[in-house]
Design an enzyme around this catalytic site. Structure first.
Site, short mmCIF file in Angstrom:
data_model
loop_
_atom_site.label_atom_id
_atom_site.label_comp_id
_atom_site.label_asym_id
_atom_site.label_seq_id
_atom_site.Cartn_x
_atom_site.Cartn_y
_atom_site.Cartn_z
N CYS A 1 -5.75 -2.00 7.17
CA CYS A 1 -4.40 -2.07 7.73
C CYS A 1 -4.48 -2.17 9.26
CB CYS A 1 -3.57 -0.86 7.34
SG CYS A 1 -1.95 -1.00 8.10
N GLY B 1 4.09 -1.42 9.52
CA GLY B 1 3.79 0.00 9.75
C GLY B 1 3.70 0.80 8.46
N GLY C 1 -4.90 -15.23 1.89
CA GLY C 1 -4.78 -15.66 3.29
C GLY C 1 -4.28 -17.09 3.33
N SER D 1 0.82 -1.20 0.00
CA SER D 1 0.00 0.00 0.00
C SER D 1 0.86 1.26 0.00
CB SER D 1 -0.91 0.05 1.23
OG SER D 1 -1.80 -1.03 1.22
O1 RRO Z 1 2.27 -2.31 6.63
C1 RRO Z 1 1.70 -3.08 7.42
O2 RRO Z 1 2.06 -3.21 8.61
C2 RRO Z 1 0.54 -3.89 6.99
C3 RRO Z 1 -0.50 -3.39 6.23
BR1 RRO Z 1 -0.54 -1.65 5.58
C4 RRO Z 1 -1.60 -4.23 5.94
O3 RRO Z 1 -2.57 -3.86 5.27
N1 RRO Z 1 -1.57 -5.49 6.41
C5 RRO Z 1 -0.56 -5.95 7.15
O4 RRO Z 1 -0.59 -7.11 7.57
N2 RRO Z 1 0.52 -5.15 7.42
#
Ligand code: RRO
Length: 300
Positions: A130, A70, A254, A44
């Site tokens: 998230c 994070g 998953g 992301s």
């Molecule tokens: O970056 C993350 O810690 C993180 C995100 Br944005 C997410 O959507 N899912 C995840 O497991 N880790």
């Protein structure tokens, strides 16, 4: 077995791609473009650059993975520059470019979706799930657990990119089936949602290595992925398939570790699938390996 599929009207050679969280840099998108993945998922991404959490942020064992990355990413300025190159790399290999965006307000989701489309994304995945954002020691809302907030995000994004845009929403696992039905109804009412990605990691899991949590950020709390998440992901996909109209496709994610797992997601109602933990463990070779296993399933 017929492998070709489509998501939001975008043709895919087969149903397997990387999941968001595993590709943030141009070089990574180029490597995925050259791999056997059917699409390249970047993100992301956020408006501001984020260094992410420090210390132990990822752990993986035989049964599950834990992460509290994070949301590390280089921010809008970087992606404005590299998304066109990422799109070129993917398109040259005949793959679409998907971009996962994570805003800290409905307006930020709209800005990021608009940026991604302007710079070459074929589909934008709204990360509404998230689990690992903390501010001054307090955890931020996981957006998908508030259907009112989801509706606001979808409205702002639609105003900005128009109802025809190809947009997916990524959800967390819901333990309350009625709450899942409520968010599915909000997604179904929105014109922009053409696909739903299920599921993100299970929030606030905790694992120990001896006396210490294996993850050092966020008080040890972490998103749980990997094989243990698969039965939950399959159940969410099957519920969503019953809740959503047929034109909204589901991307299952998953715990996919073997070709059989892809087959199970497809049987449960997914039109395509993603891998995160298995990709992080096995890199690009995971795509051809899992597809080979999928093709060998008798009667599939
Ligand atoms: O970056 C993350 O810690 C993180 C995100 Br944005 C997410 O959507 N899912 C995840 O497991 N880790």
């Amino acid at each position: 077995m017929e492998l070709q599929t489509e998501i939001a009207g975008i043709a895919l050679d087969h149903p397997l791609m990387n999941a968001a969280g595993t590709c943030k840099l141009l070089e990574e998108a180029q490597a995925l473009s050259r791999s056997a993945a059917a699409a390249v998922m970047v993100g992301s991404i956020t408006l501001q650059p984020r260094s992410g959490h420090s210390g132990n942020v990822y752990w993986s064992g035989a049964h599950y993975s834990l992460n509290s990355l994070g949301l590390p990413n280089r921010g809008a300025e970087y992606y404005q520059k590299v998304l066109p190159q990422m799109a070129d790399a993917a398109h040259q290999e005949g793959k679409p470019l998907f971009v996962s965006v994570a805003g800290f307000s409905p307006r930020e989701y709209a800005e990021l979706a608009n940026l991604a489309f302007e710079k070459g994304a074929d589909l934008v995945e709204l990360n509404l799930s998230c689990p690992n954002v903390w501010r001054s020691g307090a955890q931020e809302r996981v957006i998908c657990f508030s259907s009112a907030l989801v509706a606001k995000v979808l409205r702002r994004v639609e105003e900005r990119v128009g109802p025809e845009a190809k947009v997916a929403a990524k959800l967390s696992p819901f333990s309350d089936p009625l709450a899942l039905a409520k968010v599915a109804e909000v997604l179904s009412r929105s014109k922009i949602i053409k696909a739903v990605t299920a599921v993100n990691t299970f929030p606030n899991a905790l694992g120990y290595a001896g006396e210490e949590p294996v993850i050092s950020a966020g008080d040890g709390f972490a998103g749980l992925g990997g094989p243990a998440l698969k039965p939950i992901g399959l159940g969410q996909v099957r519920q969503l398939r019953r809740l959503l109209p047929d034109y909204i496709q589901i991307i299952g994610v998953g715990g996919i570790t073997h070709g059989q797992d892809i087959w199970e997601y497809l049987k449960s109602g997914a039109a395509a699938t993603q891998v995160a933990t298995a990709y992080l463990e096995r890199q690009e070779r995971v795509f051809s390996a899992l597809l080979g296993e999928l093709l060998e399933i008798p009667g599939a």
